[in-house]
Design a protein around this motif. Sequence first.
Motif, PDB file in Angstrom:
ATOM      1  N   ALA A 199      -8.874  68.592  21.033  1.00 32.99           N
ATOM      2  CA  ALA A 199      -7.616  68.146  20.423  1.00 32.99           C
ATOM      3  C   ALA A 199      -6.623  67.634  21.467  1.00 32.99           C
ATOM      4  N   CYS A 200      -7.093  67.392  22.690  1.00 30.63           N
ATOM      5  CA  CYS A 200      -6.219  66.926  23.771  1.00 30.63           C
ATOM      6  C   CYS A 200      -5.482  65.661  23.338  1.00 30.63           C
ATOM      7  N   PRO A 201      -4.151  65.646  23.457  1.00 29.75           N
ATOM      8  CA  PRO A 201      -3.387  64.477  23.037  1.00 29.75           C
ATOM      9  C   PRO A 201      -3.709  63.223  23.861  1.00 29.75           C
ATOM     10  N   ALA A 202      -4.278  63.407  25.046  1.00 31.46           N
ATOM     11  CA  ALA A 202      -4.613  62.265  25.900  1.00 31.46           C
ATOM     12  C   ALA A 202      -6.097  61.884  25.796  1.00 31.46           C
ATOM     13  N   ALA A 203      -6.744  62.305  24.709  1.00 34.36           N
ATOM     14  CA  ALA A 203      -8.179  62.070  24.541  1.00 34.36           C
ATOM     15  C   ALA A 203      -8.552  60.587  24.613  1.00 34.36           C
ATOM     16  N   GLU A 204      -7.681  59.721  24.178  1.00 32.74           N
ATOM     17  CA  GLU A 204      -7.960  58.290  24.225  1.00 32.74           C
ATOM     18  C   GLU A 204      -7.682  57.721  25.607  1.00 32.74           C
ATOM     19  N   THR A 205      -6.641  58.204  26.249  1.00 33.72           N
ATOM     20  CA  THR A 205      -6.184  57.556  27.478  1.00 33.72           C
ATOM     21  C   THR A 205      -6.901  58.022  28.743  1.00 33.72           C
ATOM     22  N   ILE A 206      -7.246  59.296  28.867  1.00 37.97           N
ATOM     23  CA  ILE A 206      -7.836  59.795  30.113  1.00 37.97           C
ATOM     24  C   ILE A 206      -9.191  59.141  30.402  1.00 37.97           C
ATOM     25  N   PRO A 207     -10.165  59.148  29.471  1.00 33.71           N
ATOM     26  CA  PRO A 207     -11.442  58.479  29.778  1.00 33.71           C
ATOM     27  C   PRO A 207     -11.266  56.983  30.070  1.00 33.71           C
ATOM     28  N   ALA A 208     -10.378  56.330  29.351  1.00 37.53           N
ATOM     29  CA  ALA A 208     -10.126  54.902  29.592  1.00 37.53           C
ATOM     30  C   ALA A 208      -9.525  54.682  30.976  1.00 37.53           C
ATOM     31  N   GLU A 209      -8.641  55.575  31.401  1.00 37.79           N
ATOM     32  CA  GLU A 209      -8.038  55.452  32.723  1.00 37.79           C
ATOM     33  C   GLU A 209      -9.070  55.705  33.824  1.00 37.79           C
ATOM     34  N   VAL A 210      -9.963  56.680  33.613  1.00 39.24           N
ATOM     35  CA  VAL A 210     -11.045  56.934  34.570  1.00 39.24           C
ATOM     36  C   VAL A 210     -11.887  55.671  34.715  1.00 39.24           C
ATOM     37  N   GLU A 211     -12.271  55.078  33.594  1.00 37.24           N
ATOM     38  CA  GLU A 211     -13.080  53.855  33.619  1.00 37.24           C
ATOM     39  C   GLU A 211     -12.348  52.729  34.353  1.00 37.24           C
ATOM     40  N   GLN A 212     -11.083  52.542  34.046  1.00 36.66           N
ATOM     41  CA  GLN A 212     -10.280  51.482  34.659  1.00 36.66           C
ATOM     42  C   GLN A 212     -10.178  51.666  36.171  1.00 36.66           C
ATOM     43  N   LYS A 213      -9.907  52.885  36.616  1.00 37.00           N
ATOM     44  CA  LYS A 213      -9.756  53.152  38.053  1.00 37.00           C
ATOM     45  C   LYS A 213     -11.069  52.912  38.799  1.00 37.00           C
ATOM     46  N   VAL A 214     -12.196  53.312  38.197  1.00 36.85           N
ATOM     47  CA  VAL A 214     -13.489  53.121  38.850  1.00 36.85           C
ATOM     48  C   VAL A 214     -13.853  51.631  38.860  1.00 36.85           C
ATOM     49  N   LYS A 215     -13.591  50.934  37.767  1.00 32.03           N
ATOM     50  CA  LYS A 215     -13.870  49.490  37.715  1.00 32.03           C
ATOM     51  C   LYS A 215     -13.063  48.719  38.749  1.00 32.03           C
ATOM     52  N   ALA A 216     -11.921  49.250  39.166  1.00 35.87           N
ATOM     53  CA  ALA A 216     -11.056  48.569  40.132  1.00 35.87           C
ATOM     54  C   ALA A 216     -11.599  48.638  41.558  1.00 35.87           C
ATOM     55  N   ILE A 217     -12.626  49.462  41.800  1.00 36.90           N
ATOM     56  CA  ILE A 217     -13.224  49.564  43.131  1.00 36.90           C
ATOM     57  C   ILE A 217     -13.973  48.265  43.417  1.00 36.90           C
ATOM     58  N   GLU A 218     -13.731  47.702  44.590  1.00 38.29           N
ATOM     59  CA  GLU A 218     -14.378  46.447  44.966  1.00 38.29           C
ATOM     60  C   GLU A 218     -15.898  46.609  44.972  1.00 38.29           C
ATOM     61  N   GLY A 219     -16.588  45.683  44.322  1.00 38.29           N
ATOM     62  CA  GLY A 219     -18.043  45.678  44.316  1.00 38.29           C
ATOM     63  C   GLY A 219     -18.685  46.478  43.201  1.00 38.29           C
ATOM     64  N   ILE A 220     -17.901  47.157  42.381  1.00 40.37           N
ATOM     65  CA  ILE A 220     -18.450  47.958  41.278  1.00 40.37           C
ATOM     66  C   ILE A 220     -18.986  47.027  40.202  1.00 40.37           C
ATOM     67  N   GLY A 221     -20.151  47.388  39.665  1.00 45.49           N
ATOM     68  CA  GLY A 221     -20.728  46.637  38.555  1.00 45.49           C
ATOM     69  C   GLY A 221     -20.190  47.180  37.239  1.00 45.49           C
ATOM     70  N   ASP A 222     -21.078  47.638  36.401  1.00 50.95           N
ATOM     71  CA  ASP A 222     -20.712  48.177  35.093  1.00 50.95           C
ATOM     72  C   ASP A 222     -20.327  49.650  35.230  1.00 50.95           C
ATOM     73  N   VAL A 223     -19.365  50.093  34.420  1.00 47.95           N
ATOM     74  CA  VAL A 223     -18.937  51.497  34.418  1.00 47.95           C
ATOM     75  C   VAL A 223     -19.030  52.014  32.991  1.00 47.95           C
ATOM     76  N   LYS A 224     -19.721  53.130  32.826  1.00 44.75           N
ATOM     77  CA  LYS A 224     -19.799  53.765  31.505  1.00 44.75           C
ATOM     78  C   LYS A 224     -19.271  55.185  31.648  1.00 44.75           C
ATOM     79  N   VAL A 225     -18.284  55.523  30.822  1.00 48.89           N
ATOM     80  CA  VAL A 225     -17.727  56.870  30.794  1.00 48.89           C
ATOM     81  C   VAL A 225     -18.085  57.474  29.449  1.00 48.89           C
ATOM     82  N   GLU A 226     -18.791  58.591  29.489  1.00 55.03           N
ATOM     83  CA  GLU A 226     -19.186  59.283  28.259  1.00 55.03           C
ATOM     84  C   GLU A 226     -18.431  60.599  28.176  1.00 55.03           C
TER      85      GLU A 226
END
Length: 111
Positions: free
Chosen positions: A61-88
């Motif tokens: 029931a975490c109120p940030a359930a939508e934003t935290i995984p999306a932010e993790v994905e965004q931060k990892v995708k921002a790393i130079e040279g990263i291909g695809d990122v999947k957060v489950e």
Amino acid sequence: MSTDTTENSTTESLRDKVINAIKTVYDPEIPVDVYELGLIYEISTYPVNNVYILMTLTSPACPAAETIPAEVEQKVKAIEGIGDVKVELTFDPPFTQDMMSEAAKLELGFM
């Protein structure tokens, strides 16, 4: 054999970059990053720098359930040279305070 060593060190440095990126994501209600909270269960890196992350939240029931995984994905995708990122997201096993690092427990006054 030296090729394997080079590949392993490259994978390790990519993994370190991913961890460092994840450590910039905080639960908005807790002053500790999601990595130190123990919310990251698995980080896998694959050829062409694809990354898979299995994580949880402090509660379903975490109120940030939508934003935290999306932010993790965004931060990892921002790393130079990263291909695809999947957060489950998973809740098995459920999060407990035992999953927190000693630094997180100290920051939150549990030690």
